[in-house]
Design an enzyme around this catalytic site. Structure first.
Site, short mmCIF file in Angstrom:
data_model
loop_
_atom_site.label_atom_id
_atom_site.label_comp_id
_atom_site.label_asym_id
_atom_site.label_seq_id
_atom_site.Cartn_x
_atom_site.Cartn_y
_atom_site.Cartn_z
CD1 TRP A 41 -7.83 10.11 1.59
CD2 TRP A 41 -7.71 7.94 2.09
NE1 TRP A 41 -6.56 9.86 2.04
CE2 TRP A 41 -6.46 8.54 2.38
CE3 TRP A 41 -7.86 6.57 2.33
CZ2 TRP A 41 -5.38 7.82 2.88
CZ3 TRP A 41 -6.78 5.85 2.83
CH2 TRP A 41 -5.57 6.47 3.11
CD GLU A 93 -5.93 14.33 5.68
OE1 GLU A 93 -5.78 13.45 6.55
OE2 GLU A 93 -6.22 14.05 4.50
CG ASN A 118 -1.51 7.01 2.16
OD1 ASN A 118 -1.15 5.97 2.71
ND2 ASN A 118 -1.64 8.15 2.81
CG ASP A 119 -1.20 11.48 1.86
OD1 ASP A 119 -2.06 10.88 1.22
OD2 ASP A 119 -1.44 12.11 2.91
CD1 TRP A 174 -1.10 2.37 2.25
CD2 TRP A 174 -2.79 1.79 0.92
NE1 TRP A 174 -1.97 3.44 2.21
CE2 TRP A 174 -3.03 3.11 1.40
CE3 TRP A 174 -3.73 1.21 0.07
CZ2 TRP A 174 -4.16 3.84 1.05
CZ3 TRP A 174 -4.86 1.94 -0.27
CH2 TRP A 174 -5.06 3.25 0.21
CG ASP A 185 -0.56 15.79 7.00
OD1 ASP A 185 -0.08 14.71 7.43
OD2 ASP A 185 -1.75 15.92 6.68
#
Length: 535
Positions: free
Chosen positions: A337, A242, A60-61, A58, A191
């Site tokens: 998401w 975020e 993500n960002d 996995w 973040d």
């Protein structure tokens, strides 16, 4: 790996022989072709040709991105033990051109303070942190969120920590006095994006805190002072804020500069789920203040989004990387998401967008960002198809897979003197699957329709509606750039003034690109298609 299986045609052959016999015909040389069924592996069908994906698990960002000594570094939120979100690490990849990436070992692992959420990394040229061995290399300092799960549902303690590298970002050492910003009150406190303020010779941190951004200052990247807050009641607030990013951009064609603030939001995007909005204004070293003209326009209609498609989130810019024209370089996570953990890939999940150059323009309507693929992509151009003055009537084929591989393609087009009609581009395959996108000049809006694009049932939110983006340009002509990979489309209209990015999952590759117009003919002035070459 792609496998080919021959179907058993004995019964078909017997039936055909019977029919021929009944007609009294004797054709001893007649042959029945074998039925060939192609089974595509996940790698063949869905692993992108030129968008970064991890080899497994996995992602993500994007976070911690910086440029140094000839390499662009991309770190990313990574769960190495599963294809769904879990305990976060910082994965790592490097590139010399932001197009071809080489994955590296995991850079930062969880510790007693928690898992490693998003953050940033800077090139500490002057060793202001005192963490570098300057004789060996300029230190790279990463600032990230330590996120520790507490008792109870969705209960976290989030603080800000530092790690440093003296081998150009390959490995990191945690700072012994972490966390550098503690927190016991705010649930979503994460973040950190750090930038150097040239005008005031200090580091500035933008930090997301629920429904606002908090700004901090530091001289040494270890001791931080709160300056101000921005955002409550401003812009989109359909979900938590975020992944902020604050940076300065010159206004194209002027001597003016403005500050830009990215804020990602989940949910609350213009087409549902997660997306990234932006604000234009000024920063005086303490406070970010929106430009008055921009504020007025924002309050009238919030159409200030980095990307109106459903699959570009948490985008941030590279540290220590600015074009000669002042443009900044950015990258986003190419998913949403709403369904990211359910998409039909098993060995890995998620890809990054193409790297993009962000610039700031101003016209009679005020300030607006534009973004386009980085120029380095042009170095991969191979076979070219070009045609001018094409009459489009009904459903007109432009090109098919016999001429160009549509799974690794860059397309530019131009339509002049727009009529009151809908201009629809269609990607299709032999299964009847299709991805529709284009421009409705009656409603003045762009669209992407993936309802019949292939696999969609994995999430009720994936193809439940058509994605829309109002056109902000008033030009009578329409120009665009289209980037096609195996499972993604990135659209840059009006020189990047309106951008749309979406993913799709056909059961077999798309093999034809066609264009149609409702109720009337039109002329496609020109179209240029480049097949992109990758190893």
């Amino acid at each position: 790996m792609k496998t080919v299986r021959k179907a058993n045609l004995v019964l078909m052959f017997l039936a055909l022989t019977f029919i021929i016999g009944c007609k009294g015909k004797s054709e001893t040389n007649q042959k029945v072709d074998e039925l060939i069924i192609v089974n595509y592996s996940e790698e063949d069908l869905y692993r992108p040709n030129f968008h970064f994906t991890p080899k497994k698990a996995w992602m993500n960002d994007p976070n911690g991105m910086f440029y140094y000594n000839g390499y662009y570094h991309l770190y990313f939120q990574y769960h190495p033990d599963s294809n769904v979100w879990g305990p976060m690490h910082w994965g790592h990849a490097i590139s010399t051109d932001m197009i071809s990436w080489t994955e590296q070992p995991i850079a930062i692992y969880p510790d007693e303070l928690g898992t490693i959420f998003s953050g940033s990394a800077v090139v500490d040229i002057s060793n202001s942190s005192g963490l570098g061995e300057v004789s060996k290399a300029i230190p790279i300092v990463a600032i990230y969120t330590s996120s520790k799960k507490l008792e109870g549902n969705d209960n976290w303690k989030q603080t800000q920590s530092v790690a440093f590298s003296n081998d150009e970002g390959k490995t990191f050492t945690k700072y012994e006095n972490n966390p550098v910003i503690d927190n016991d009150k705010i649930k979503d406190f994460r973040d950190p994006k750090v930038t150097w303020d040239d005008d005031r010779n200090k580091w500035i941190m933008s930090l997301a805190a629920g429904d606002k951004i908090m700004f901090y200052e530091s001289k040494n990247l270890k001791d931080w002072n709160l300056l101000s807050e921005f955002g409550q009641g401003i812009g989109g607030h359909g979900g938590v804020w975020e992944c902020p990013d604050l940076f300065k951009l010159p206004v194209i064609g002027t001597n003016e500069s403005k500050w830009v603030l990215f804020v990602s939001i989940n949910p609350g995007g213009p087409n549902g789920g997660s997306a990234t909005q932006y604000f234009i204004g000024d920063f005086d070293g303490t406070t970010f203040t929106m430009d008055k003209q921009f504020e007025t326009a924002l309050n009238e209609k919030h159409d200030y989004w980095i990307d109106f498609g459903r699959d570009n989130y948490a985008g941030v810019t590279w540290s220590n990387a600015t074009r000669k024209n002042g443009g900044k370089l950015m990258l986003g996570w190419m998913s949403n998401w709403d369904y990211a953990q359910k998409v039909p890939t098993e060995n890995w999940r998620s890809a990054m967008t193409i790297a993009r150059e962000v610039q700031l323009q101003k016209n009679e309507n005020g300030y607006r960002l534009i973004s386009n693929p980085v120029k380095e992509l042009a170095n991969y151009r191979g076979r070219k198809y070009k045609k001018e003055n094409i009459v489009i009537k009904d459903d007109t084929k432009i090109i098919d897979a016999e001429s160009i591989d549509l799974a690794k393609t860059e397309i530019q087009f131009n339509i002049s003197n727009l009529e009151e009609t809908t201009y629809t581009f269609k990607l299709s395959n032999h299964n009847g699957e299709e991805l529709l996108f284009g421009y409705d000049n009656i409603k003045k809006e762009f669209f992407i329709n993936r309802k019949k694009s292939g696999k969609t049932s994995f999430s009720e939110k994936f193809a439940n509606k058509i994605t829309l983006a109002g056109r902000t340009s008033t030009n009578d002509n329409l120009s665009g750039t289209i980037l096609l990979d195996k499972t993604s489309i990135e659209l840059f209209y009006d020189n990047g003034e309106t951008v749309m990015t979406e993913i799709f999952f056909p059961n077999t590759p798309y093999t034809k690109l066609s264009i149609e117009s409702k109720n009337q003919e039109f002329i496609l002035d020109n179209i240029e298609v480049h097949e992109l070459n990758f190893n």
